[in-house]
Design an enzyme around this catalytic site. Structure first.
Site, mmCIF file in Angstrom:
data_model
loop_
_atom_site.group_PDB
_atom_site.id
_atom_site.type_symbol
_atom_site.label_atom_id
_atom_site.label_comp_id
_atom_site.label_asym_id
_atom_site.label_seq_id
_atom_site.Cartn_x
_atom_site.Cartn_y
_atom_site.Cartn_z
ATOM 1 N N HIS A 170 55.961 42.981 92.959
ATOM 2 C CA HIS A 170 54.987 42.013 93.447
ATOM 3 C C HIS A 170 53.891 41.821 92.402
ATOM 4 O O HIS A 170 53.672 42.662 91.535
ATOM 5 C CB HIS A 170 54.365 42.482 94.769
ATOM 6 N N ASP B 64 49.683 41.024 92.517
ATOM 7 C CA ASP B 64 48.634 41.239 93.510
ATOM 8 C C ASP B 64 48.047 39.928 94.025
ATOM 9 O O ASP B 64 47.826 38.981 93.253
ATOM 10 C CB ASP B 64 47.508 42.085 92.903
ATOM 11 N N HIS C 22 54.484 44.344 89.382
ATOM 12 C CA HIS C 22 54.529 45.790 89.272
ATOM 13 C C HIS C 22 55.140 46.412 90.516
ATOM 14 O O HIS C 22 55.273 45.767 91.561
ATOM 15 C CB HIS C 22 53.148 46.380 88.979
ATOM 16 N N ARG D 4 41.416 51.321 92.271
ATOM 17 C CA ARG D 4 41.685 50.075 91.555
ATOM 18 C C ARG D 4 40.537 49.098 91.738
ATOM 19 O O ARG D 4 39.968 48.983 92.831
ATOM 20 C CB ARG D 4 42.974 49.434 92.087
#
Length: 317
Positions: A143, A145, A293, A308
């Site tokens: 996917h 983000d 990723h 993150r």
């Protein structure tokens, strides 16, 4: 019997093969185009950092940069060029604080918040704490983000705070390489096509309706091009993913499902990928416009903790 010039010899007669057919829309072996840089790209040496490539088209370890210190304009320029050329950058043993992580990411733009994920030390810091009694989330699917936003993230900076004794790697795939290697007939078919992205499919795997419904008005479905153009490099890249892309506009469901299934599988090709084995304190900085990723979920029952920050991006075109 005498063999004449007009009669085939055994060597001239091909052996008979049984009839065989592989499924349509499969992925087959063969040489792939592995082009790391756009045509005409001015590749120059780096003066303020050292680069150790981790893959043929994607992934490089950056050495000689202290992420705890503010970036000069010149160092920021070199890091941005490295990001465009390698798509994901790795910094070993950075051990920076969340505030230093935020300060580093702010060199590329405003930070975005994500109310659907657990908060860290600040509103724009997401904390992934896997193991124990933490709410499970699942990133072990290819996917990009937040493509359900009108302006999906430009990139993200992820630091591993705690690593399991084994497993927990993250993989990234170069979606420009994925586009380059599509059959010409498929490229023609998706030229100018647009697809719908929605947050619900990705998050419904681990949240119930009562948790998702309050966010529906904030995040309505959006459409993005199936093939987007990178705003800085000009590369064309596949921009559909398993988590958030629901259908291609103007196609019936069966046709859309079949084409999307073929397109999202392109991220699975190892030649387009890099795999990173984390150590505590490592940082990865990736270009969310150019990559997908996959967080490998192979470390249960051990704990894996990451934080993150994501950088707001532009509207894909």
């Amino acid at each position: 019997m005498t063999v004449t010039d007009t009669e085939p010899t055994p060597a001239q007669t091909p052996p008979a093969l049984r009839e065989a057919r592989v499924p349509a829309d499969g992925m087959y072996e063969g040489r792939r185009v592995l082009r790391r840089l756009p045509d005409g790209w001015d590749e120059r040496p780096y003066e303020l950092l050292d680069i150790a490539p981790r893959g043929r088209v994607i992934g490089a370890e950056i050495r000689g940069v202290d992420l705890a210190r503010p970036l000069t304009a010149a160092l920021r320029e070199e890091l941005n060029r490295a990001l465009l050329e390698w798509k994901v950058l790795f910094f070993r043993g950075a051990h920076i604080t969340a505030e230093q992580q935020r300060a580093f990411a702010l060199n590329w733009g405003e930070l975005e918040t994500n109310p659907l994920l657990a908060r860290g030390s600040a509103e724009d810091v997401v904390r992934f704490d896997k193991g124990g009694s933490a709410t499970p989330t699942y990133e072990n699917v290819w996917h990009a983000d937040v493509t359900f936003r009108e302006r999906p993230a430009l990139g993200a900076v992820l630091q591993l705070r705690e690593v399991p004794p084994y497993g927990g790697d993250t993989m990234w795939a170069d979606m420009a390489a994925a586009y380059d290697n599509l059959p010409e007939a498929v490229k023609e078919r998706i030229e100018g096509a647009r697809a719908v992205h929605d947050f619900i499919p990705g998050f419904a795997r681990f949240y119930g309706p009562e948790q998702l419904a309050p966010h529906q008005d904030r995040f309505p479905p959006v459409t993005h091009p199936v093939v987007r153009t990178h705003p800085e490099t000009g590369r064309r890249m596949l921009f559909v993913n398993t988590s958030f892309t629901t259908h291609i506009v103007g196609m019936d469901r069966a046709e859309s499902d079949r084409l999307l299934s073929f397109l999202v599988r392109q991220a699975h090709v190892p030649e387009y990928q890099v795999r990173f084995q984390w150590q505590a304190g490592d940082v990865a900085f990736w270009d969310n416009r150019a990559t997908q990723h996959y967080a490998v979920d192979d470390y249960a029952p051990h704990r894996r903790v990451a934080e993150r920050v994501a950088i707001a991006g532009d509207r894909p075109y």
